[in-house]
Scaffold this motif. Structure first.
Motif, PDB file in Angstrom:
ATOM      1  N   SER A  90       0.974  -1.332   0.103  1.00 40.12           N
ATOM      2  CA  SER A  90       0.001   0.124   0.063  1.00 40.12           C
ATOM      3  C   SER A  90       0.993   1.278   0.026  1.00 40.12           C
ATOM      4  O   SER A  90       0.423   2.231  -0.586  1.00 40.12           O
ATOM      5  N   GLY A  91       1.986   1.160   0.735  1.00 40.09           N
ATOM      6  CA  GLY A  91       2.810   2.299   0.882  1.00 40.09           C
ATOM      7  C   GLY A  91       3.457   2.517  -0.554  1.00 40.09           C
ATOM      8  O   GLY A  91       3.675   3.845  -1.053  1.00 40.09           O
ATOM      9  N   LEU A  92       3.977   1.326  -1.141  1.00 39.18           N
ATOM     10  CA  LEU A  92       4.516   1.598  -2.685  1.00 39.18           C
ATOM     11  C   LEU A  92       3.518   2.154  -3.436  1.00 39.18           C
ATOM     12  O   LEU A  92       3.826   3.069  -4.588  1.00 39.18           O
ATOM     13  N   ILE A  93       2.219   1.663  -3.496  1.00 37.65           N
ATOM     14  CA  ILE A  93       1.138   2.422  -4.431  1.00 37.65           C
ATOM     15  C   ILE A  93       0.926   3.847  -3.929  1.00 37.65           C
ATOM     16  O   ILE A  93       0.779   4.637  -4.950  1.00 37.65           O
ATOM     17  N   GLY A  94       0.947   4.134  -2.673  1.00 33.59           N
ATOM     18  CA  GLY A  94       0.644   5.656  -2.440  1.00 33.59           C
ATOM     19  C   GLY A  94       1.939   6.563  -2.975  1.00 33.59           C
ATOM     20  O   GLY A  94       1.665   7.563  -3.276  1.00 33.59           O
ATOM     21  N   LYS A  95       3.175   5.872  -2.873  1.00 33.00           N
ATOM     22  CA  LYS A  95       4.137   6.782  -3.370  1.00 33.00           C
ATOM     23  C   LYS A  95       4.053   7.024  -5.015  1.00 33.00           C
ATOM     24  O   LYS A  95       4.213   8.082  -5.533  1.00 33.00           O
ATOM     25  N   GLN A  96       3.545   6.027  -5.760  1.00 36.80           N
ATOM     26  CA  GLN A  96       3.452   6.339  -7.125  1.00 36.80           C
ATOM     27  C   GLN A  96       2.217   7.296  -7.365  1.00 36.80           C
ATOM     28  O   GLN A  96       2.208   8.079  -8.296  1.00 36.80           O
ATOM     29  N   ILE A  97       1.035   7.029  -6.326  1.00 37.35           N
ATOM     30  CA  ILE A  97       0.102   8.186  -6.759  1.00 37.35           C
ATOM     31  C   ILE A  97       0.638   9.425  -6.468  1.00 37.35           C
ATOM     32  O   ILE A  97       0.113  10.526  -7.288  1.00 37.35           O
ATOM     33  N   LYS A  98       1.171   9.752  -5.434  1.00 38.75           N
ATOM     34  CA  LYS A  98       2.074  11.061  -5.299  1.00 38.75           C
ATOM     35  C   LYS A  98       2.550  11.541  -6.425  1.00 38.75           C
ATOM     36  O   LYS A  98       2.803  12.684  -7.027  1.00 38.75           O
ATOM     37  N   GLU A  99       3.591  10.687  -6.986  1.00 42.74           N
ATOM     38  CA  GLU A  99       4.431  10.948  -8.184  1.00 42.74           C
ATOM     39  C   GLU A  99       3.618  11.300  -9.280  1.00 42.74           C
ATOM     40  O   GLU A  99       3.894  12.234 -10.159  1.00 42.74           O
ATOM     41  N   ILE A 100       2.466  10.624  -9.532  1.00 45.69           N
ATOM     42  CA  ILE A 100       1.832  10.572 -10.858  1.00 45.69           C
ATOM     43  C   ILE A 100       0.952  12.097 -10.761  1.00 45.69           C
ATOM     44  O   ILE A 100       0.702  12.644 -11.680  1.00 45.69           O
ATOM     45  N   THR A 101       0.599  12.215  -9.654  1.00 48.96           N
ATOM     46  CA  THR A 101      -0.031  13.551  -9.125  1.00 48.96           C
ATOM     47  C   THR A 101       0.801  14.603  -9.475  1.00 48.96           C
ATOM     48  O   THR A 101       0.231  15.777 -10.151  1.00 48.96           O
ATOM     49  N   GLN A 102       2.052  14.799  -9.132  1.00 49.70           N
ATOM     50  CA  GLN A 102       3.169  15.662  -9.285  1.00 49.70           C
ATOM     51  C   GLN A 102       3.155  15.858 -11.055  1.00 49.70           C
ATOM     52  O   GLN A 102       3.301  17.011 -11.368  1.00 49.70           O
TER      53      GLN A 102
END
Length: 272
Positions: A90-102
């Motif tokens: 879940s943490g790995l996915i959350g990191k990717q969501i943040k980067e995609i948002t940026q």
């Protein structure tokens, strides 16, 4: 009813590189690259030395291709493939969501900037060197420091550094009377920066009212253009001492030596 042998079905190597490439729509060099990086491990046939893929390998390849499509670095892919903890995943996915948002924010701003370039260029083609009244102009910028005397390129950067291209394509100059009346010799009342979006913070300037000029004239003519405009409209407006100049490096490519500039002359009040 045929009973499926799960081990045999999912893990038995049976597909060649060519077959996998055809089905997945990728090249053999791509597969070899993933193998050399250790994120894909097909089994080698000892007799013919060919490597064969199982369905399980193809499932892993699907994950790899998806992760690469969202720009996950190859060295980070094993974190997804080998993870067996729900919280960690879940943490790995959350990191990717943040980067995609940026990235979405970046491309949204880049598109907005390009649309602005196109609109400005079309307007200039129709009405070059015209002056028009504008309201509520907002600039957000990161201030830079320039050392003109020493030609110090190390100082010719925004105070908040960014490796993003849109952060450097459009420059803001805030100039005062010293810069204007000395024909650019006196830079003591000049502020220079690069336009940015809200996500990058920076300083914000709001011009409630201004006269706007778009020009392709060279920089050495800008002070006289400003003075001429102020003289022509001095019976209608009271001008502030500061002038805001937006310089677009984007247009220097086709114009060779000149820049597209938006010159904003802030108006303190309109005379009756």
């Amino acid at each position: 009813m045929i009973e499926l042998n799960r081990e045999e079905y999912f893990f038995e190597p049976r597909y060649t590189r060519g077959q996998v490439c055809k089905v997945m729509g990728i090249g053999k060099d791509t597969l070899r690259h993933y193998e050399s990086c250790g994120i894909l491990s097909p089994k080698e046939n000892k007799k013919n030395k060919y490597k064969y893929y199982a369905i399980a390998d193809i499932e892993i390849l699907n994950v790899i291709l998806f992760l690469r499509s969202i720009d996950v670095p190859i060295q980070d892919i094993p974190k997804f493939i080998e993870c067996n903890d729900i919280d960690d995943y879940s943490g790995l996915i959350g990191k990717q969501i943040k980067e995609i948002t940026q990235k979405i924010n970046y491309w949204t701003y880049a598109k907005k900037l390009l649309c602005y370039f196109q609109e400005m260029l079309e307007e200039y083609k129709k009405n070059p060197n015209t002056i028009k009244y504008v309201e509520q102009i907002v600039f957000r910028f990161n201030e830079a420091t320039f050392d003109y005397k020493m030609d110090d390129i190390e100082e010719m950067v925004p105070s908040k550094k960014t490796n993003r291209g849109v952060g450097r394509i459009t420059q803001l100059k805030i100039v005062g009377e010293k810069w204007i009346y000395s024909n650019r010799e006196d830079t003591s009342d000049m502020v220079v920066g690069h336009l940015c979006d809200e996500k990058e913070g920076g300083c914000e300037v709001v011009l409630p009212q201004a006269l706007l000029m778009n020009t392709l004239e060279p920089l050495d003519k800008i002070p006289s253009i400003i003075c001429s405009a102020q003289q022509n409209y001095e019976k209608q407006y009271v001008f502030e001492k500061k002038v805001y100049i937006i310089e677009h490096s984007f247009f220097n490519i086709f114009n060779q030596g000149k820049l597209m500039r938006n010159i904003y002359l802030p108006i303190q009040l309109i005379k009756k």
